[in-house]
Write an enzyme that holds these catalytic residues in place. Structure first.
Site, PDB file in Angstrom:
ATOM      1  N   ASP A  98       0.851  -1.189   0.000  1.00  0.00           N
ATOM      2  CA  ASP A  98       0.000   0.000   0.000  1.00  0.00           C
ATOM      3  C   ASP A  98       0.896   1.251   0.000  1.00  0.00           C
ATOM      4  OD1 ASP A  98      -2.368   1.488   0.211  1.00  0.00           O
ATOM      5  OD2 ASP A  98      -2.365   1.408   2.405  1.00  0.00           O
ATOM      6  N   HIS A  99       0.619   2.194  -0.887  1.00  0.00           N
ATOM      7  CA  HIS A  99       1.382   3.450  -0.968  1.00  0.00           C
ATOM      8  C   HIS A  99       2.892   3.258  -1.101  1.00  0.00           C
ATOM      9  CE1 HIS A  99      -1.910   6.256  -0.600  1.00  0.00           C
ATOM     10  NE2 HIS A  99      -2.413   5.503   0.355  1.00  0.00           N
ATOM     11  N   LYS A 198     -12.540  12.314   9.083  1.00  0.00           N
ATOM     12  CA  LYS A 198     -12.946  12.650   7.718  1.00  0.00           C
ATOM     13  C   LYS A 198     -13.977  13.768   7.676  1.00  0.00           C
ATOM     14  CE  LYS A 198     -12.397   7.729   6.563  1.00  0.00           C
ATOM     15  NZ  LYS A 198     -10.970   7.657   6.309  1.00  0.00           N
ATOM     16  N   SER A 231     -12.526   4.016   5.561  1.00  0.00           N
ATOM     17  CA  SER A 231     -12.999   3.479   6.834  1.00  0.00           C
ATOM     18  C   SER A 231     -14.313   4.145   7.243  1.00  0.00           C
ATOM     19  CB  SER A 231     -11.955   3.707   7.930  1.00  0.00           C
ATOM     20  OG  SER A 231     -10.920   2.748   7.843  1.00  0.00           O
TER      21      SER A 231
HETATM   22 ZN   LIG Z   1      -4.351   5.224   0.923  1.00  0.00          ZN
END
Ligand SMILES: [Zn+2]
Length: 380
Positions: A98-99, A198, A231
């Protein structure tokens, strides 16, 4: 079944209208727990290690300062753990970086046994992003390894992923990017955000997903569309953390109905990290609340101390450094460590199990075409 490349999992999700959850793991115990719950629910499994998380698995408690060597060691440990628990599994299991930051990170992951890699050039000017991603595809595809690129910038924080403002992905540019780089899947920006804050009432721009998917279908190109920062940040878990001595505020996630609408619009892979962190943090706090005597344990008492000192922290990696050897190798020296590991595993299972149901991947393992890395080499 050996550990398999990601691409067939994405194709099955696309064909059958569900989404493949992509769950971040930072400990051998999390690998074990995630595989067990996928097996129980007969779902294909996709585990991922973030670039710096691989440094953590390499034994680097201060993982933000991970060196390439740390990442190499950590990627190998993660690969070994996935093979140990997954090699003879009845479900297909892929392991994804990931990334990924650069070609060196990608090489370290593939050497460690990762079957899929992300290269994140989203912070670069467009042409540079194309060039970097193309370079990774040229390295990975001859090995049968799947590649994910990213276009558009997400707001929020995920390890070293920083951005002040959010810039949504331009669908036309996405198609151009997919054509030029030949990536197997593309992470887009359409309103999601990394981290547990978020904001309230996030509105996803599903139209961006629809536009990209329509053009891909029309042009007969297959490319998975990936949702990062997805999420749901369950309120019950945040409340429990705060009741157990934590101090976590201003949290907000993506609601499950919105994510399900995004799946309908054409999202195939959904990354989840923060929810797992929250559930594990809650379980660590709950363990010491229920076991007063363990607060002074020689081996795990210092975990309690770290929880006390960091009430607003929700990343378990800040708490579990006193048992790094167990985290990185899976070796369990005594009953106290075993009990803490059980708390960590249960946190993973709670989130992963819930989301497999919400993403509708229950029972879908047999729908994934059985293709090995060797088979993918021939396809590319
Ligand atoms: Zn990400």
């Amino acid at each position: 079944m050996p550990v398999v490349p990601l691409r067939p999992l994405l194709q099955a999700a696309h064909t059958h209208g569900y989404a493949q959850g992509a769950f971040n793991v930072n400990a051998v115990a999390q690998v074990k727990a995630a595989i067990e719950v996928h097996e129980m629910l007969r779902s294909p499994a996709l585990l991922q290690g973030a670039d710096l998380a691989n440094g953590f698995m390499g034994g680097r408690g201060d993982f933000l300062h991970s060196t390439l060597e740390d990442k190499r060691i950590g990627a190998k440990r993660l690969g070994d753990a996935v093979r140990k628990y997954g090699e003879n599994s009845p479900i297909p299991i892929a392991l994804h970086l990931d990334h990924g930051k650069d070609l060196d990170s990608v090489k370290a992951a593939i050497d460690g046994g990762f079957t899929s890699v992300m290269i994140d050039g989203s912070h670069l000017p467009y042409e540079d992003n194309v060039e970097l991603t193309r370079e990774v595809v040229k390295y990975a595809h001859p090995k049968g390894v799947t590649v994910e690129g990213e276009l558009g910038v997400l707001a929020g924080v995920e390890d070293h992923v920083f951005s002040e403002t959010s810039t949504y992905t331009n669908p036309l540019q996405a198609i151009d990017f997919i054509r030029k780089t030949e990536v197997d899947c593309l992470a887009i920006s359409y309103g999601t955000m990394h981290g547990p804050n978020k904001g309230k009432d996030v509105k996803l721009r599903k139209e961006i997903v629809t536009a990209i998917r329509e053009i891909l279908n029309y042009e007969r190109i297959f490319c998975g569309i990936v949702s990062h920062g997805s999420s749901s940040i369950p309120k019950y878990i945040v409340d429990e953390i705060n009741e157990l001595g934590g101090s976590v505020s201003n949290t907000g996630g993506i609601s499950i109905p919105q994510i399900q609408q995004a799946i309908h619009a054409g999202i195939n892979k959904i990354n989840v990290d923060s929810d797992i962190r929250l559930a594990v943090t809650r379980n660590l706090r709950e363990f010491f609340a229920n076991h007063e005597d363990k607060k002074n344990s020689d081996t795990i008492g210092s975990i309690y101390k770290l929880l006390q000192e960091n009430p607003s922290q929700v990343d378990p990696r800040a708490f579990i450094t006193p048992i790094m050897k167990t985290v990185t190798t899976g070796d369990i020296p005594n009953d106290d460590v075993e009990a803490i590991i059980a708390a960590i595993e249960n946190g993973v299972k709670e989130i992963v199990g819930t989301l497999i149901v919400h993403f509708n991947s229950v029972g879908k393992a047999p729908l994934v075409e059985k293709v090995t890395l060797e088979g993918m080499k021939r396809f590319y």
